[in-house]
Design a protein around this motif. Sequence first.
Motif, PDB file in Angstrom:
ATOM      1  N   VAL A 351      48.093  37.682  21.279  1.00 60.66           N
ATOM      2  CA  VAL A 351      47.093  38.747  21.160  1.00 60.66           C
ATOM      3  C   VAL A 351      47.325  39.484  19.847  1.00 60.66           C
ATOM      4  N   LYS A 352      46.318  39.493  18.986  1.00 58.74           N
ATOM      5  CA  LYS A 352      46.431  40.165  17.696  1.00 58.74           C
ATOM      6  C   LYS A 352      46.116  41.654  17.840  1.00 58.74           C
ATOM      7  N   GLN A 353      46.518  42.407  16.825  1.00 57.85           N
ATOM      8  CA  GLN A 353      46.307  43.858  16.860  1.00 57.85           C
ATOM      9  C   GLN A 353      44.845  44.229  17.047  1.00 57.85           C
ATOM     10  N   ASP A 354      43.976  43.537  16.305  1.00 56.29           N
ATOM     11  CA  ASP A 354      42.564  43.922  16.348  1.00 56.29           C
ATOM     12  C   ASP A 354      41.873  43.485  17.635  1.00 56.29           C
ATOM     13  N   GLU A 355      42.593  42.766  18.507  1.00 54.48           N
ATOM     14  CA  GLU A 355      42.029  42.368  19.795  1.00 54.48           C
ATOM     15  C   GLU A 355      42.396  43.347  20.909  1.00 54.48           C
ATOM     16  N   VAL A 356      43.341  44.226  20.622  1.00 53.21           N
ATOM     17  CA  VAL A 356      43.816  45.163  21.642  1.00 53.21           C
ATOM     18  C   VAL A 356      42.786  46.267  21.872  1.00 53.21           C
ATOM     19  N   ILE A 357      42.481  46.512  23.140  1.00 52.98           N
ATOM     20  CA  ILE A 357      41.592  47.617  23.517  1.00 52.98           C
ATOM     21  C   ILE A 357      42.411  48.812  23.990  1.00 52.98           C
ATOM     22  N   GLY A 358      43.337  48.567  24.915  1.00 52.95           N
ATOM     23  CA  GLY A 358      44.128  49.671  25.446  1.00 52.95           C
ATOM     24  C   GLY A 358      45.094  49.183  26.505  1.00 52.95           C
ATOM     25  N   ILE A 359      45.618  50.128  27.264  1.00 51.96           N
ATOM     26  CA  ILE A 359      46.546  49.801  28.346  1.00 51.96           C
ATOM     27  C   ILE A 359      46.061  50.437  29.644  1.00 51.96           C
ATOM     28  N   VAL A 360      46.438  49.814  30.746  1.00 49.97           N
ATOM     29  CA  VAL A 360      46.053  50.316  32.061  1.00 49.97           C
ATOM     30  C   VAL A 360      46.938  51.506  32.420  1.00 49.97           C
ATOM     31  N   LYS A 361      46.306  52.602  32.820  1.00 50.60           N
ATOM     32  CA  LYS A 361      47.052  53.801  33.213  1.00 50.60           C
ATOM     33  C   LYS A 361      47.222  53.888  34.726  1.00 50.60           C
ATOM     34  N   PHE A 362      46.154  53.605  35.470  1.00 51.50           N
ATOM     35  CA  PHE A 362      46.277  53.544  36.925  1.00 51.50           C
ATOM     36  C   PHE A 362      45.089  52.785  37.497  1.00 51.50           C
ATOM     37  N   LYS A 363      45.140  52.541  38.793  1.00 52.66           N
ATOM     38  CA  LYS A 363      44.115  51.714  39.436  1.00 52.66           C
ATOM     39  C   LYS A 363      43.577  52.423  40.670  1.00 52.66           C
ATOM     40  N   ILE A 364      42.378  51.988  41.076  1.00 58.23           N
ATOM     41  CA  ILE A 364      41.769  52.458  42.323  1.00 58.23           C
ATOM     42  C   ILE A 364      41.415  51.212  43.119  1.00 58.23           C
ATOM     43  N   ARG A 365      41.965  51.104  44.294  1.00 62.59           N
ATOM     44  CA  ARG A 365      41.858  49.879  45.078  1.00 62.59           C
ATOM     45  C   ARG A 365      40.426  49.570  45.522  1.00 62.59           C
ATOM     46  N   TYR A 366      39.968  48.390  45.215  1.00 64.07           N
ATOM     47  CA  TYR A 366      38.815  47.719  45.825  1.00 64.07           C
ATOM     48  C   TYR A 366      37.459  48.399  45.653  1.00 64.07           C
ATOM     49  N   ILE A 367      37.366  49.516  44.954  1.00 69.60           N
ATOM     50  CA  ILE A 367      36.050  50.171  44.870  1.00 69.60           C
ATOM     51  C   ILE A 367      35.087  49.409  43.956  1.00 69.60           C
ATOM     52  N   GLY A 368      35.621  48.427  43.225  1.00 63.87           N
ATOM     53  CA  GLY A 368      34.747  47.625  42.372  1.00 63.87           C
ATOM     54  C   GLY A 368      34.237  46.360  43.032  1.00 63.87           C
ATOM     55  N   MET A 369      34.528  46.176  44.322  1.00 65.58           N
ATOM     56  CA  MET A 369      34.104  44.955  45.007  1.00 65.58           C
ATOM     57  C   MET A 369      32.590  44.740  44.982  1.00 65.58           C
ATOM     58  N   PRO A 370      31.762  45.800  45.175  1.00 59.22           N
ATOM     59  CA  PRO A 370      30.310  45.570  45.088  1.00 59.22           C
ATOM     60  C   PRO A 370      29.878  45.027  43.726  1.00 59.22           C
ATOM     61  N   THR A 371      30.491  45.535  42.643  1.00 56.04           N
ATOM     62  CA  THR A 371      30.157  45.050  41.304  1.00 56.04           C
ATOM     63  C   THR A 371      30.554  43.590  41.144  1.00 56.04           C
ATOM     64  N   VAL A 372      31.745  43.240  41.637  1.00 53.86           N
ATOM     65  CA  VAL A 372      32.213  41.849  41.556  1.00 53.86           C
ATOM     66  C   VAL A 372      31.290  40.933  42.348  1.00 53.86           C
ATOM     67  N   ALA A 373      30.940  41.353  43.567  1.00 59.38           N
ATOM     68  CA  ALA A 373      30.079  40.531  44.418  1.00 59.38           C
ATOM     69  C   ALA A 373      28.708  40.328  43.784  1.00 59.38           C
ATOM     70  N   LEU A 374      28.145  41.402  43.215  1.00 56.28           N
ATOM     71  CA  LEU A 374      26.830  41.301  42.583  1.00 56.28           C
ATOM     72  C   LEU A 374      26.888  40.410  41.351  1.00 56.28           C
ATOM     73  N   ASN A 375      27.954  40.543  40.565  1.00 57.24           N
ATOM     74  CA  ASN A 375      28.107  39.722  39.367  1.00 57.24           C
ATOM     75  C   ASN A 375      28.243  38.246  39.729  1.00 57.24           C
ATOM     76  N   GLU A 376      29.002  37.950  40.787  1.00 57.41           N
ATOM     77  CA  GLU A 376      29.158  36.563  41.226  1.00 57.41           C
ATOM     78  C   GLU A 376      27.849  36.010  41.766  1.00 57.41           C
ATOM     79  N   LEU A 377      27.080  36.864  42.440  1.00 59.31           N
ATOM     80  CA  LEU A 377      25.782  36.435  42.962  1.00 59.31           C
ATOM     81  C   LEU A 377      24.827  36.089  41.828  1.00 59.31           C
ATOM     82  N   LEU A 378      24.816  36.933  40.799  1.00 63.05           N
ATOM     83  CA  LEU A 378      23.897  36.716  39.681  1.00 63.05           C
ATOM     84  C   LEU A 378      24.297  35.515  38.833  1.00 63.05           C
ATOM     85  N   ASN A 379      25.606  35.263  38.747  1.00 65.05           N
ATOM     86  CA  ASN A 379      26.089  34.172  37.903  1.00 65.05           C
ATOM     87  C   ASN A 379      26.389  32.905  38.688  1.00 65.05           C
ATOM     88  N   GLY A 380      25.981  32.911  39.963  1.00 67.28           N
ATOM     89  CA  GLY A 380      26.163  31.717  40.784  1.00 67.28           C
ATOM     90  C   GLY A 380      27.604  31.519  41.189  1.00 67.28           C
TER      91      GLY A 380
END
Length: 380
Positions: A351-380
Amino acid sequence: MKRGYVKLYVLGISMFVLLLANLFIFKIANPYIISGLLFLFLIATIITLGIEKDNFRYKKDVFLNIVIILLIYYFLTYFFGLFTGFLKSSYSLKLVNIFKNAFPILLVIVLSEFLRYIWVSKSKENKIGLIVGYLGFLLIDVCLMLNTYDITSALGLTKMICLVVFPSITKNILLTYVTYKVGYKNCIFYRIIVDLSVYILPLFPDFGEYINVILETVLPIIIVIRLNNLFNYYDLRKIKESRYTKKNLIIYSVITFALLVIVTLTSGYFRYYALTIGSGSMTPKINKGDVVIVKKLKDTEIYDIKKGDILVYNHDDKIIVHRVNKIIKNNGQINFKTKGDNNNTADSWQVKQDEVIGIVKFKIRYIGMPTVALNELLNG
């Protein structure tokens, strides 16, 4: 169930299903075609449910309050534009072109607000009917923007939600509320000023699209609060219940704050933003469907990254969230080797310097599941 409500539900669900089908299957965004669809539903609604006379009090007072708030809003935004700069309109300001660009949107505005008026007047005692109609008008706004954002991609879907859906939520709350109280004419006026200004005004304050969307989201809430106070003032029976005004103010403030937080975190425009995890490569530390809060790093902060940090970076036009397992320094440059916690081997690339966006500070469990499910539905 009353027979009139059955007809109401049939019409509402039919419109909702057709708009939903357009969103995911037909993907028609042409305002003339959408106007035609609205016209057909308007005729069907009038024939089926009839139409009531627009005989509301306080229309002039509501109009005056909307005008004052819009004047203050545009004055303040253009005043602060003196500090942020201005952008030139991307639309031609020739009269013929203004008409060409604005007329189809004007058709949508007039037809949808007249349809909303009939719908609200027939659903006043039926909350389900109001909700179905509200969702239908929300979908109309989304359909009109299908050519602007590609909802089959995660980025396009996120932008559609942030830049279209959130402002549309509060806008349609305002329009439904105003229609419920004083009919459709003030709604048409409001939308002509707000929705058509992009085709008429030559310059716009350069706040950035995400600041603009925050302003567009908050403006209708401010108007709703003001009008609610106005109606409470006029209705003598509610003067004794002024405590509810404070309660409503708190509710609206909480909703506004929540929307601002969501827009801020999902936009990627600010220092911290939210990112939905779409794979299980970091299980069990970060699971598929979790949302992580990412701290974007400045160039000088990249040198502070340590082994074991969870890095967020671009690789082959994909955003990857993997753990740093090796740091490579060479002639003042710094590269990283990464590995998913759930992967058997390290990633084959550096990973080169100019490819770095940031670092993970903390997480929230599973609240993104609807987004994942919708994205998988749209992309087959």
